[in-house]
Scaffold this motif. Sequence first.
Motif, PDB file in Angstrom:
ATOM      1  N   ASP A 143       0.894  -1.088  -0.031  1.00  0.00           N
ATOM      2  CA  ASP A 143      -0.208  -0.072  -0.481  1.00  0.00           C
ATOM      3  C   ASP A 143       1.035   1.049   0.068  1.00  0.00           C
ATOM      4  OD1 ASP A 143      -2.530   0.919  -0.429  1.00  0.00           O
ATOM      5  OD2 ASP A 143      -2.206   2.326   2.143  1.00  0.00           O
ATOM      6  N   ASN A 148       2.801   1.924  -3.473  1.00  0.00           N
ATOM      7  CA  ASN A 148       1.250   2.285  -3.931  1.00  0.00           C
ATOM      8  C   ASN A 148       0.676   4.070  -3.921  1.00  0.00           C
ATOM      9  OD1 ASN A 148       0.938   0.200  -6.350  1.00  0.00           O
ATOM     10  ND2 ASN A 148      -0.150  -0.703  -4.595  1.00  0.00           N
ATOM     11  N   ARG A 149       0.732   3.814  -2.668  1.00  0.00           N
ATOM     12  CA  ARG A 149       0.665   5.156  -2.996  1.00  0.00           C
ATOM     13  C   ARG A 149       1.643   6.085  -2.812  1.00  0.00           C
ATOM     14  NH1 ARG A 149      -3.786   6.030   1.509  1.00  0.00           N
ATOM     15  NH2 ARG A 149      -4.682   4.275   2.496  1.00  0.00           N
ATOM     16  N   GLU A 183       1.622   7.639  -6.947  1.00  0.00           N
ATOM     17  CA  GLU A 183       0.872   8.935  -6.796  1.00  0.00           C
ATOM     18  C   GLU A 183       1.174   9.445  -6.795  1.00  0.00           C
ATOM     19  OE1 GLU A 183      -3.221   6.692  -5.419  1.00  0.00           O
ATOM     20  OE2 GLU A 183      -3.193   5.059  -6.783  1.00  0.00           O
ATOM     21  N   LEU A 209       1.755   8.240   5.610  1.00  0.00           N
ATOM     22  CA  LEU A 209       2.283   6.807   5.880  1.00  0.00           C
ATOM     23  C   LEU A 209       2.977   6.234   7.031  1.00  0.00           C
ATOM     24  CD1 LEU A 209       3.002   7.759   1.699  1.00  0.00           C
ATOM     25  CD2 LEU A 209       0.836   6.486   3.628  1.00  0.00           C
ATOM     26  N   TRP A 267      -0.720   4.728   9.548  1.00  0.00           N
ATOM     27  CA  TRP A 267      -1.642   3.857   8.300  1.00  0.00           C
ATOM     28  C   TRP A 267      -2.674   3.580   8.937  1.00  0.00           C
ATOM     29  CZ3 TRP A 267      -1.689  -1.220   7.209  1.00  0.00           C
ATOM     30  CH2 TRP A 267      -1.872  -1.517   5.788  1.00  0.00           C
TER      31      TRP A 267
END
Length: 86
Positions: free
Chosen positions: A54, A57-58, A61, A74, A79
Amino acid sequence: ATSDCLPPSSLSSLSRKNSLFFGSHAGAERGCVFYSLACSCRLHRINFFEYLSDLLNRMSEMPNGTPVEAYRNLLPDKWAKKKQGE
């Protein structure tokens, strides 16, 4: 898993032994960050591989120039709270 049975002190000694093979000082620093995240996930009872997937992926972006606070959100403790809220 075996790591669930090991006391935290043995994990740090295992880390010290493995850090001899990072190849460079910069590699060892990156390894320390990785171990720190793994231990923090374990402390907060987070599946490290789910968290790491995760996280990557974050981060992929996030645009250039993203404020540091967005990265702090994060970290494993924040999280986990965010995941519980979903």
